[in-house]
Design a protein around this motif. Structure first.
Motif, PDB file in Angstrom:
ATOM      1  N   LEU A   1      38.654 -78.258   6.893  1.00 56.19           N
ATOM      2  CA  LEU A   1      37.295 -78.866   7.230  1.00 56.19           C
ATOM      3  C   LEU A   1      36.444 -79.007   6.206  1.00 56.19           C
ATOM      4  O   LEU A   1      35.610 -79.982   5.979  1.00 56.19           O
ATOM      5  N   CYS A   2      36.296 -78.228   5.424  1.00 59.51           N
ATOM      6  CA  CYS A   2      35.085 -78.135   3.977  1.00 59.51           C
ATOM      7  C   CYS A   2      35.733 -79.355   3.253  1.00 59.51           C
ATOM      8  O   CYS A   2      34.819 -80.220   2.686  1.00 59.51           O
ATOM      9  N   GLY A   3      37.174 -79.651   3.131  1.00 57.74           N
ATOM     10  CA  GLY A   3      37.651 -80.597   2.289  1.00 57.74           C
ATOM     11  C   GLY A   3      37.084 -82.005   3.032  1.00 57.74           C
ATOM     12  O   GLY A   3      36.582 -82.920   2.221  1.00 57.74           O
ATOM     13  N   VAL A   4      37.308 -81.884   4.198  1.00 58.96           N
ATOM     14  CA  VAL A   4      36.956 -83.350   4.795  1.00 58.96           C
ATOM     15  C   VAL A   4      35.567 -83.673   4.795  1.00 58.96           C
ATOM     16  O   VAL A   4      34.958 -84.789   4.581  1.00 58.96           O
ATOM     17  N   ILE A   5      34.432 -82.747   4.918  1.00 61.53           N
ATOM     18  CA  ILE A   5      33.232 -82.897   4.833  1.00 61.53           C
ATOM     19  C   ILE A   5      32.773 -83.235   3.535  1.00 61.53           C
ATOM     20  O   ILE A   5      32.353 -84.320   3.191  1.00 61.53           O
ATOM     21  N   ARG A   6      33.385 -82.740   2.663  1.00 66.85           N
ATOM     22  CA  ARG A   6      33.130 -82.935   0.984  1.00 66.85           C
ATOM     23  C   ARG A   6      33.565 -84.349   0.850  1.00 66.85           C
ATOM     24  O   ARG A   6      32.833 -85.247   0.197  1.00 66.85           O
ATOM     25  N   GLY A   7      34.765 -84.703   1.125  1.00 70.67           N
ATOM     26  CA  GLY A   7      35.326 -86.060   0.775  1.00 70.67           C
ATOM     27  C   GLY A   7      34.583 -87.053   1.641  1.00 70.67           C
ATOM     28  O   GLY A   7      34.125 -88.221   0.877  1.00 70.67           O
ATOM     29  N   ALA A   8      34.043 -86.812   2.821  1.00 76.25           N
ATOM     30  CA  ALA A   8      33.347 -87.996   3.492  1.00 76.25           C
ATOM     31  C   ALA A   8      32.065 -88.160   2.851  1.00 76.25           C
ATOM     32  O   ALA A   8      31.694 -89.339   2.634  1.00 76.25           O
ATOM     33  N   LEU A   9      31.368 -87.186   2.355  1.00 75.88           N
ATOM     34  CA  LEU A   9      30.105 -87.288   1.657  1.00 75.88           C
ATOM     35  C   LEU A   9      30.246 -87.915   0.610  1.00 75.88           C
ATOM     36  O   LEU A   9      29.353 -88.694   0.185  1.00 75.88           O
ATOM     37  N   GLU A  10      31.275 -87.852  -0.199  1.00 75.32           N
ATOM     38  CA  GLU A  10      31.232 -88.356  -1.389  1.00 75.32           C
ATOM     39  C   GLU A  10      31.285 -89.721  -1.386  1.00 75.32           C
ATOM     40  O   GLU A  10      30.877 -90.613  -2.201  1.00 75.32           O
ATOM     41  N   MET A  11      32.226 -90.352  -0.217  1.00 75.47           N
ATOM     42  CA  MET A  11      32.223 -91.460  -0.156  1.00 75.47           C
ATOM     43  C   MET A  11      30.861 -92.293   0.193  1.00 75.47           C
ATOM     44  O   MET A  11      31.045 -93.605  -0.008  1.00 75.47           O
ATOM     45  N   VAL A  12      30.056 -91.572   0.635  1.00 74.01           N
ATOM     46  CA  VAL A  12      28.815 -92.305   0.884  1.00 74.01           C
ATOM     47  C   VAL A  12      27.713 -91.882  -0.216  1.00 74.01           C
ATOM     48  O   VAL A  12      26.750 -91.655   0.153  1.00 74.01           O
ATOM     49  N   HIS A  13      28.337 -91.286  -1.452  1.00 76.20           N
ATOM     50  CA  HIS A  13      27.688 -91.096  -2.709  1.00 76.20           C
ATOM     51  C   HIS A  13      26.681 -89.894  -2.244  1.00 76.20           C
ATOM     52  O   HIS A  13      25.370 -89.911  -2.871  1.00 76.20           O
ATOM     53  N   LEU A  14      27.181 -89.043  -1.684  1.00 76.41           N
ATOM     54  CA  LEU A  14      26.421 -87.666  -1.497  1.00 76.41           C
ATOM     55  C   LEU A  14      27.365 -86.519  -1.908  1.00 76.41           C
ATOM     56  O   LEU A  14      28.283 -86.423  -1.458  1.00 76.41           O
ATOM     57  N   ALA A  15      26.951 -85.995  -3.444  1.00 76.70           N
ATOM     58  CA  ALA A  15      28.081 -84.964  -3.801  1.00 76.70           C
ATOM     59  C   ALA A  15      27.542 -83.694  -3.076  1.00 76.70           C
ATOM     60  O   ALA A  15      26.041 -83.403  -3.049  1.00 76.70           O
ATOM     61  N   ALA A  16      28.595 -82.901  -2.605  1.00 69.82           N
ATOM     62  CA  ALA A  16      28.084 -81.808  -1.992  1.00 69.82           C
ATOM     63  C   ALA A  16      28.982 -80.553  -2.160  1.00 69.82           C
ATOM     64  O   ALA A  16      30.391 -80.952  -2.488  1.00 69.82           O
ATOM     65  N   GLU A  17      28.839 -79.183  -2.038  1.00 71.48           N
ATOM     66  CA  GLU A  17      29.707 -78.375  -2.189  1.00 71.48           C
ATOM     67  C   GLU A  17      29.837 -77.693  -0.605  1.00 71.48           C
ATOM     68  O   GLU A  17      28.704 -77.304  -0.008  1.00 71.48           O
ATOM     69  N   VAL A  18      30.888 -77.497  -0.175  1.00 73.76           N
ATOM     70  CA  VAL A  18      30.928 -77.060   1.086  1.00 73.76           C
ATOM     71  C   VAL A  18      32.073 -75.901   1.077  1.00 73.76           C
ATOM     72  O   VAL A  18      32.947 -76.169   0.704  1.00 73.76           O
ATOM     73  N   THR A  19      31.462 -74.847   1.783  1.00 73.13           N
ATOM     74  CA  THR A  19      32.520 -73.685   1.685  1.00 73.13           C
ATOM     75  C   THR A  19      32.103 -72.882   3.254  1.00 73.13           C
ATOM     76  O   THR A  19      31.105 -73.077   4.016  1.00 73.13           O
ATOM     77  N   PHE A  20      32.979 -71.957   3.389  1.00 74.84           N
ATOM     78  CA  PHE A  20      32.980 -71.137   4.468  1.00 74.84           C
ATOM     79  C   PHE A  20      31.964 -69.895   4.145  1.00 74.84           C
ATOM     80  O   PHE A  20      32.452 -69.495   3.213  1.00 74.84           O
ATOM     81  N   LEU A  21      30.931 -69.767   4.879  1.00 75.96           N
ATOM     82  CA  LEU A  21      29.988 -68.683   4.551  1.00 75.96           C
ATOM     83  C   LEU A  21      30.419 -67.320   5.503  1.00 75.96           C
ATOM     84  O   LEU A  21      30.533 -66.225   4.948  1.00 75.96           O
ATOM     85  N   GLN A  22      30.574 -67.662   6.434  1.00 75.13           N
ATOM     86  CA  GLN A  22      31.347 -66.571   7.539  1.00 75.13           C
ATOM     87  C   GLN A  22      32.467 -67.150   8.389  1.00 75.13           C
ATOM     88  O   GLN A  22      32.710 -68.421   8.483  1.00 75.13           O
ATOM     89  N   ASP A  23      33.212 -66.426   8.587  1.00 77.26           N
ATOM     90  CA  ASP A  23      34.466 -66.678   9.592  1.00 77.26           C
ATOM     91  C   ASP A  23      34.941 -65.730  10.635  1.00 77.26           C
ATOM     92  O   ASP A  23      35.122 -64.587  10.206  1.00 77.26           O
ATOM     93  N   ARG A  24      35.092 -66.199  11.757  1.00 73.11           N
ATOM     94  CA  ARG A  24      35.211 -65.369  12.643  1.00 73.11           C
ATOM     95  C   ARG A  24      36.636 -64.497  12.815  1.00 73.11           C
ATOM     96  O   ARG A  24      36.614 -63.332  13.016  1.00 73.11           O
ATOM     97  N   LEU A  25      37.457 -65.212  12.096  1.00 70.11           N
ATOM     98  CA  LEU A  25      39.167 -64.820  11.735  1.00 70.11           C
ATOM     99  C   LEU A  25      38.969 -63.427  11.104  1.00 70.11           C
ATOM    100  O   LEU A  25      39.873 -62.684  10.948  1.00 70.11           O
ATOM    101  N   LYS A  26      38.080 -63.386  10.050  1.00 67.40           N
ATOM    102  CA  LYS A  26      37.838 -62.362   9.109  1.00 67.40           C
ATOM    103  C   LYS A  26      36.701 -61.183   9.744  1.00 67.40           C
ATOM    104  O   LYS A  26      36.643 -60.456   8.764  1.00 67.40           O
ATOM    105  N   GLY A  27      36.335 -61.457  10.869  1.00 66.64           N
ATOM    106  CA  GLY A  27      35.657 -60.152  11.323  1.00 66.64           C
ATOM    107  C   GLY A  27      34.126 -60.668  11.451  1.00 66.64           C
ATOM    108  O   GLY A  27      33.666 -59.681  12.098  1.00 66.64           O
ATOM    109  N   ASP A  28      33.768 -61.562  10.774  1.00 66.10           N
ATOM    110  CA  ASP A  28      32.275 -62.017  10.973  1.00 66.10           C
ATOM    111  C   ASP A  28      31.853 -62.412  12.526  1.00 66.10           C
ATOM    112  O   ASP A  28      32.979 -62.843  13.268  1.00 66.10           O
ATOM    113  N   ALA A  29      30.615 -62.343  12.628  1.00 66.16           N
ATOM    114  CA  ALA A  29      30.274 -62.752  14.160  1.00 66.16           C
ATOM    115  C   ALA A  29      30.425 -63.950  14.516  1.00 66.16           C
ATOM    116  O   ALA A  29      30.829 -64.337  15.745  1.00 66.16           O
TER     117      ALA A  29
END
Lengths: 139, 166
Positions: free
Chosen positions: B118-146
């Motif tokens: 999902l991070c890659g999808v958002i990053r790629g899509a934004l780049e095609m509309v000329h918006l550079a962005a960094e997209v990462t997971f800050l919290q993940d339920r699978l790792k135990g976060d809420a």
């Protein structure tokens, strides 16, 4: 009131065993193992495979000493066996059926987990919780 | 056919785990794949949703959450702005269909970002509309976060960067 649950794939090794209380566990393993033969017998006696919930449930396999053993087999030939104390006459057939159905549903959830390889032993917390709650209900 | 999609994604991640030993490699691979999907998906999204040009980063983030996620995954994450400068946002997903069947990460894969695609999808899509962005997971339920939280940090626009270099 001891209840033991086990599932085993076609090669007949157990994927999951749980018994409450935990003493005499070896005796249950033995009982369950011998009952697998009865399950195989019933399956072969059934002839054509019928895809019906009622046919999946094998019913009382055989009463032995003071235990009753129930069996259930899925279409993929995974066998579930439950051993219940004979003194627990409150358990009706419908309840046993619904317990097997719950087991089957939890089993399919585990199968859908991409990290689970068919044939591995089952180490899922959700499955453990479900089995525990089921056994608490019976005891 | 949603179950087929979820199971396919699961099989993909499981296969990547078998191919690569390190979690970081799997995460990078997922991100790259997502990027490839994003640069192509953006045109489909713009054609189907016919939205107007976004005039601010927060509009863009809202668009991603409320329209794009809804269209492709059927869920609507909530958006919050997490920086005073107005270029960092986080999407909070309380339901993530991709992890429907995954109960928890296997013990040896503790740092795997299961939905990194999902991070890659958002990053790629934004780049095609000329918006550079960094997209990462800050919290993940699978790792135990809420909750599951995706952080989007908008970097300076690509044209700006080129301009500054000169």
């Amino acid at each position: 009131v001891p209840v033991s649950v086990i599932c085993s794939p076609p090669q007949n090794y157990p994927l999951y065993i749980r018994s409450v209380p935990t003493e005499n566990e070896l005796k249950f393993h033995y009982t369950v193992h011998t009952s697998l033969d009865v399950v195989d017998e019933k399956i072969s006696a059934m002839g054509k495979a019928l895809v019906d919930q009622r046919e999946l449930y094998l019913g009382l396999l055989y009463p032995t000493e003071d235990y009753k053993v129930y069996g259930y087999v899925t279409n993929s030939k995974v066998k579930f066996v439950m051993v219940v104390d004979s003194s627990n006459t409150a358990l009706r057939d419908n309840e046993i059926r619904s317990m097997f159905r719950k087991l089957h549903n939890s089993y399919t959830d585990i199968m859908c987990n991409p990290f689970y390889n068919p044939g591995d032993c089952i180490h899922s917390r959700a499955f453990d919780n479900m089995v525990n709650s089921m056994m608490m209900q019976v005891c | 056919s949603r179950e087929l999609f979820v199971l396919t994604y699961g099989a993909l991640v499981a296969q990547l785990c078998k191919d690569y030993e390190k979690d970081e490699d799997v995460n990078t691979c997922l991100d790259r794949m997502g990027y490839g999907i994003g640069v192509r998906l953006i045109d489909d999204f713009l054609a189907r949703s016919a939205v107007k040009k976004c005039r601010s980063y927060s509009e863009t983030a809202d668009m991603i959450a409320q329209v794009a996620f809804k269209m492709y995954l059927g869920v609507t994450p909530s958006v919050s702005c997490s920086s005073a400068a107005g270029n960092e946002f986080s999407l909070i997903l309380d339901k993530n269909p991709l992890v429907d069947f995954v109960e928890e990460l296997p013990a040896e894969r503790a740092s795997l970002c299961y939905c990194n695609i999902l991070c890659g999808v958002i990053r790629g899509a934004l780049e095609m509309v000329h918006l550079a962005a960094e997209v990462t997971f800050l919290q993940d339920r699978l790792k135990g976060d809420a909750v599951t939280e995706i952080g989007i940090t908008f970097l300076r626009k690509a044209e700006d960067r080129k301009h500054k270099r000169n």
